[in-house]
Scaffold this active site. Sequence first.
Site: not given
Length: 321
Positions: A253, A181, A132-133
């Site tokens: 978040c 990573d 989404g970002k």
Amino acid sequence: MARLRRQICRVVLDYFDKTYAAELGDQWQTVREVLTTPGLWQYAVLLNHFQHSLEAETRLSLCGYHQLNHQTFPQSLKCYINRNPGKFPSQPHQPGKIKEYYILNASSLLPVLALDVQHGERVLDMCAAPGGKSVALLQCAVPGHLHCNEPDIHRSQWMRETLESFVPALYMNAISTSQLDGRRIGKLHPESYDKVLVDAPCSNDRSWLFSSDSDQAAARISQRKILPEIQTELLRSAIHALRPGGSVVYSTCTLSEAENSAVVSNILNSCRDVIPVDLSDMANTLSQEFTFAAHVTHGLLVLPHKGKAWGPMFVSKLIKL
């Protein structure tokens, strides 16, 4: 709503009550009510300028949505929000078809806006899934190169599907994906990017509250102790990947101070070539739409409130000297 309330994991809620009451004080009770009541949650709609639709805008307007707007926003970024709870219908993934809009938590745009990507820049989205970002970044500018990385194989596939759903094939030539990573990227690609976004893996307060397995929830709480170390390593790697003069945005978040301000403090205390950026102007200009916690060190923290049920979202920005 009652059914969803019964799914709250008591182990996690008890832990949050103890931790966040100490960190947020009186604000925790207001935040707690929103987090534990999915019926109060709001969702924003990010229009896809690659597939502009006047019909979608009309539908949003008729459903009570208005455009989240400010003079600092790129004109190509169109995000619609509604003061009322609820979610606009999402569009299913169809191979070869570009979607008109993306459903998201409006606070997810703040890290993207803070990064301030300009046309032609080399950009790394270090922990990109579900994508989404990355989609939001592409609504703001056309990077010279956008590197979307996600180490988890299943989440990486999700990220690629998101990109295919929102970005026409012509623009995909400027995008690369990987499953590295993130802690290794700084060494593999030193001083290679103008901007880096580290939307770090975190406790994710909303989803943790509704863990269906108490044993799993207890294990997650135990694992929470090692997350700040991983997050610090990711942010340090991002700084190594930045060219001098470049900037990195770190976001999560979660409300957790240990995963937010403390991580940035660890970096500032150990990396002498970065300085923090004051984001208070962003908070002041968006205070009508978001509730920001007071006295947050090295960044902004969006607190979910009734009618502004966005977040949690922590955002911090650093510039490499």
